[in-house]
Design an enzyme around this catalytic site. Sequence first.
Site, mmCIF file in Angstrom:
data_model
loop_
_atom_site.group_PDB
_atom_site.id
_atom_site.type_symbol
_atom_site.label_atom_id
_atom_site.label_comp_id
_atom_site.label_asym_id
_atom_site.label_seq_id
_atom_site.Cartn_x
_atom_site.Cartn_y
_atom_site.Cartn_z
ATOM 1 N N GLU A 220 4.665 39.563 -16.940
ATOM 2 C CA GLU A 220 4.890 39.302 -15.655
ATOM 3 C C GLU A 220 6.218 39.063 -15.003
ATOM 4 O OE1 GLU A 220 3.027 35.433 -14.529
ATOM 5 O OE2 GLU A 220 1.118 35.904 -15.446
ATOM 6 N N GLY A 221 7.089 39.710 -15.734
ATOM 7 C CA GLY A 221 8.605 39.506 -15.262
ATOM 8 C C GLY A 221 9.154 38.265 -15.608
#
Lengths: 345, 345
Positions: A311-312
Site C-alpha cells: 500500500e505504499g
Amino acid sequence: MFELQAHHAWQHLDGLTKPSRSLGQLEGLACRLCVIQQTLEPRTTPRRLVLFAGDHGVVASGVSAWPSEVTGLMIQTIVDGKAASTVFARQFQAETIVVNVGTLHGFGNIAGSGTIAYREARVRAGTRNLDHEPALTVEEFEQALAVGREEARAAAQSGHRVVLAGEMGIGNTTPSACLAMLLGNVPLHEAVGPGAGADAAAIERKRAIVERAVARSRSVGPSQPRQAIAGVAGLEIAAMAGFYMESHRLNLTILLDGYVATAAALIAEHLQPGTAGSMLAAHLSAEPGHRRALEALNLKPWLEWQLRLGEGTGALLLLPLLDAAAAMTTQMATLASLQAAGGAS
Amino acid sequence: MFELQAHHAWQHLDGLTKPSRSLGQLEGLACRLCVIQQTLEPRTTPRRLVLFAGDHGVVASGVSAWPSEVTGLMIQTIVDGKAASTVFARQFQAETIVVNVGTLHGFGNIAGSGTIAYREARVRAGTRNLDHEPALTVEEFEQALAVGREEARAAAQSGHRVVLAGEMGIGNTTPSACLAMLLGNVPLHEAVGPGAGADAAAIERKRAIVERAVARSRSVGPSQPRQAIAGVAGLEIAAMAGFYMESHRLNLTILLDGYVATAAALIAEHLQPGTAGSMLAAHLSAEPGHRRALEALNLKPWLEWQLRLGEGTGALLLLPLLDAAAAMTTQMATLASLQAAGGAS
C-alpha cells in the site's frame, strides 16, 4: 550541459554547520535527492501517492492467506482513510488517489467518507491464473501500463514534485517473485517469501508455481520481452511500471516502496533503461527477495524496519526523513558564514 | 490499578486492518509508546525540544577538533533557526528552547532572528578540566540538575506530551565516555570514540584522560555517588539528567538522542531508578560506546543511521515516525469492522 554529480552535492553538504558527515545516512539521502533533482535546492512537496489495485487469478491455487475479496474491502478502507497507507498519507501530507486497474468486481463511483479520490480503470476482472496460463496478454499489459502513465502525467500537471506508488492486490507477491526472477535474476528460494502471511505449505506451493511460470515466460524467448513479462505480471504491477516510466520521463522524484513495487520497477527499468535513476528505495522489506531485486536496480534501501504491508506504506514512512534531508540541504547555515561571524579555526 | 502491558498493546495492534506485525519495527515503536503512556490512544503532540549548552575545561587538554568558542557560535546559529536541530525542530513542529547552563561566555538576552527562546542559567563558565581535577563540585552539579528539572516542569505546565533534550558543548563526548564507563560499565576502548571528529592522536589522548578521570571518580567511593558523578560530568549533561528525572516524574514521554544524552540518562537512572521506563531511544549513534550504554538502560534504539551530531537531531528525526506509530494505533480500522462489512474469512 552541467550535470550535478554526487561530489558537488557532498561539497555543499560538507560546508554546512555540522561536523562533516555527522548526520550519517540522512546526508546520503540528501546527496541522492540532489543528484536526482539536479539541484542543491531539492523540493519534496507537493507529493502524491497513487495506489493501484488489482486481483490475481493465481489466488485460486492457494498462494495467499487471504481471499481476493479482501482487495475490494481494502479499497473501501483506503478510500475511507482508515488503512495504514491513508493514515500515513494524511500524516505526511501526500495527496492520495486509488486507481482500480482490475479487481474482480468494480465499484463504479465510490465517494467514501474521506477525501481520497477513486478512479476506476479496470482492464479486466483480475489476471488469469499464471499457474495454468499467461496472466495477461501483451495488449492487456500495455493497457495497464498506459493507466499508470496517465497517472504520472496527471501528477506532473498538478505540480507534484515527488511521487509514490503503492499497491493493493491479494496474491501479488507471487507475480512479483516471478518478475524478480525473470528480470532481476533473484534465485527461486529467495524470490518466494511469505508475502502477507502465507504458511510453510503455501510457500512451497507458491515456489513450485513460480518456478513453472518463470520457465514458461523464459521459453517465450528474449525477442518477445513484453509477452514474457505480461505472462507473469499483475494489472496493478504493470500500471505501477508505467507510472514509474512516465514519472522518470517527466523528471519527478520517485519514492519506491517494497517488494511488489520493486518488481514493477524492474519492469520499468527493463522497458525504459535509466528509469531507476529517478528512484529512492525507501526501505528494505521483510520479504527475502527484496534486497537482491534492489541490487539489480543499483538501489540502496534507506529504512530497514522489516515492513511487509505494501500500500505504499514504506515509501510514506521515508517521506518525512526525505523532507528533513531537503530542509538540511537548503536551510542550514554554512561553516563559512559561522567563521566570518566569529572565527572557528 | 490496571497496568497496560505490552501484550495488551499487541492485542490491539494485531486487530488492525493489516497482516499481523506487517509494519515491523513501527509496530514495536507503537507498542512501546502505548506502554510508556499507559494508553491505547497515545499522543505525540505538543512536543518540546530543550537544548542545553555548556563548555568543558577538558578541551584545553586537546580532546576536541573544535575550540570552545564554537559552542557559543552554535548557540547563535541555533537561535537563528539555522542549525540542524532547529531546522528539524521547525520541520517536525517541536517548540524549541535553548538553555545556557554554562558556556565560557554568556550572551545576556539574545533574541536572534528566529522564534526560538533562549534562557541563560549559567551555573559557571564551563567545567573545570577533568584531566586535572573534578569537573564540578556536588553543589554545582545539583544546581545544573535543578535547571533541567525546572525545564521539565515548564514543559509539562505548557501541556507538552513528548519531550526531547539535546546538547551543545564542544568537548562533551569526553565526560560522556567517563559516565558511560562509571555508570554503564562500558569498557574504555568502546567508551571513547571520535566524537565530533577527533583524529587518532586525539582519541589516544582522550582515552588516557578518561581512564584517569574515571579512576579518580571511582576512588571517591560508592558512598558518595553524586561526588563521583559530578567529577566527570558536564553542566549541560547534568541539566539533561535533571530534565529526564523530572519529565519521568511528570509522566512525559522522553525521546532520547545520542551518546551524550544517553550519558545523561545513565545519571538520571542512577539517581532515580525507573526513569528510563519513560524513554524511547531514538537512534544508535555512530559513537562506538552508545550501544552498550543503551543496553545498560535496557533500551533498544530505533533508527540506525550513523548519526553523531548531537543537538537532539537524532531524537528529532524519530519524531515523525513516532507520529506515524501513534496515528496507526489510533486511526486505522479494525479487522473486526472489515469482517462485519464484507466477510474476510
